[in-house]
Design an enzyme around this catalytic site. Sequence first.
Site, PDB file in Angstrom:
ATOM      1  CE1 TYR A 438       0.967  -0.061   4.340  1.00  0.00           C
ATOM      2  CE2 TYR A 438      -1.244  -0.824   4.801  1.00  0.00           C
ATOM      3  CZ  TYR A 438       0.020  -0.524   5.229  1.00  0.00           C
ATOM      4  OH  TYR A 438       0.332  -0.684   6.551  1.00  0.00           O
ATOM      5  CD  GLU A 439      -0.526   5.084   1.935  1.00  0.00           C
ATOM      6  OE1 GLU A 439      -0.564   5.974   1.065  1.00  0.00           O
ATOM      7  OE2 GLU A 439      -1.498   4.840   2.679  1.00  0.00           O
ATOM      8  N   GLY A 440       1.316   2.944  -2.657  1.00  0.00           N
ATOM      9  CA  GLY A 440       2.148   2.793  -3.849  1.00  0.00           C
ATOM     10  C   GLY A 440       3.032   1.585  -3.679  1.00  0.00           C
TER      11      GLY A 440
END
Length: 596
Positions: A438-440
């Site tokens: 997550y978060e890229g």
Amino acid sequence: MNYYAAPVRDLRFVLEELLAHRSLALPGFEEATPDLVEAVLEEAAKLAGDVWGPLNSVGDRQGAKRHTDGSVTTSEGFAAAYQAYVEGGWNGIGVSEALGGQNLPEVVASAVQEMLHGANMALGLCPMLTAGAIEALAHHGSETLKTTYLPKLVEGTWTGTMNLTEPQAGSDLSKVRTKAIPEGDHYRISGQKIFITWGEHDAAENIIHLVLARKPDAPEGNKGISLFLVPKFLVSADGSLGERNDVTCASIEHKLGIHGSPTCTLSFGENDGAIGYLVGEEGRGLNHMFTMMNEARHKVGIQGIGVAERACQHAFAYALDRTQGRAPKSRGGNECSISDHLDVRRMLLSMRARTDALRALALYCAGQLDLARHSESDSERQTAQACADVLIPIVKSFSTDQAVDIASMGIQVHGGMGYVEETGAAQLVRDARIAPIYEGTNGIQALDLAGRKLQRDGGAALSALIDEVQKTAETMRSEPSLAGMSSALAAGADDLRVAMQLVLEQGRDPETGPDAVQAYATPLLNLAGHVLCAWQMGNAALHATNALQKGSDEPFYRVKLSSANFVITQWLPAGRAQRAVIEAGMQCLSDFELTP
């Protein structure tokens, strides 16, 4: 086994000796004395160890529960533990006094966040997302929005979320379809968002959703996306909570790990449309959201380090207690704990040394963020920001990949007992596994480093970091006991510089450049992570040697030297191999035929 002891001693070492409390000397931090920082670390350790830590396994077993009315109940004890965090004023420690915070440096806030994530990653995600919402609103919100929402967010009385992707979009946010229809001073929001961390819960009285959506007349692609604030409960002019907004939790995900964190699918506008308010400029929603995402990416790296630290503690405690086999005759030949077997020691030292190195690099990055925000010199602020821009994808990606490996190695130390749930070692692997996603995803972080940050300045910021690595190697060379480490560190710096130049040169090719960047991005980031972590441990070795030469008998410094030696002479060579990967070229990737 269910315990957690915050790593206060090593955090103090990094802040006081490696970073020399440089952030405390910046304008605006006059009240942040070393004594105050010490007190903050000690109190945060109590909250983490005594309140949050014991709930880690509870959250894993119970998870969050969605009810038929769309409400969500968190695991037993979570709401009370979050309230203890709020009542202690922890949510605002890194927020400026102007916004109602306690105005401590980012390095201190990051140290506290590591403790909390190590104690309970699932619970720690709630304030992590709130911090990003505060950052986005502070930078881009109107005065009305800031006045209405920031005080409660800073207190932690209200929590924040980040609503980006949708079922059809994935990482390509240009495909966002959520609509925002103007209506007077607000908008009506309708659509569905997925993977919303702490999107619905019972731990706070209101939830503030930051939502990417597009107006009906907005152009396709990223330029048509705007950012909107959508509260769970509408807020009256006097600040009191009004009626429930038209946003509901349609489902919560059943995940591999972080069961205590409710990951929601949110439906906006199932009835008349959820009321939302524009944040910043129309069409610049993605730019504004990146303020929040960058904040979160550094914190995800910190989160990974917290889980790695807890995995270390579990493994060390088990290895010291578990009796099995006999020591070699050279060491007595008696029945011994598994910690006496050198293969187990190899794993334990690898876990400890890598965790310490990752922590030092992440806090160095936090210090650069402090410089970028508070230095009196424009040039120093710009230099620090460029350094932080390069380090954030490395801290996020490298720390979380290593955290998964460290937690997995923790299971190996436990042997068969690690594979069953009662020891808690398995939970740490399951929890940590989300952080590289997550978060890229970490592949996106690598592309950000190799394709955006490196190409943007021709490698100037990364080159400046490599210069610092070489300076440390030179300083170590003057200390006879560190000469071997010095040579290994210098060789790693040379490898990183050569690899950086290869990626820059091939990335400039108008035809093959994009493919080259994609092919080499992850090997480059891994090489950079190894070298920069080794650099931090080289600095640690210098400080530890100095302390021992001055007569310190603290075992901490001897362990630090062992950790530095391992990182530089035994772990760094694995990272240096990434230069050979880049030099081998990308033809095998191009030629690979995908067949069922």
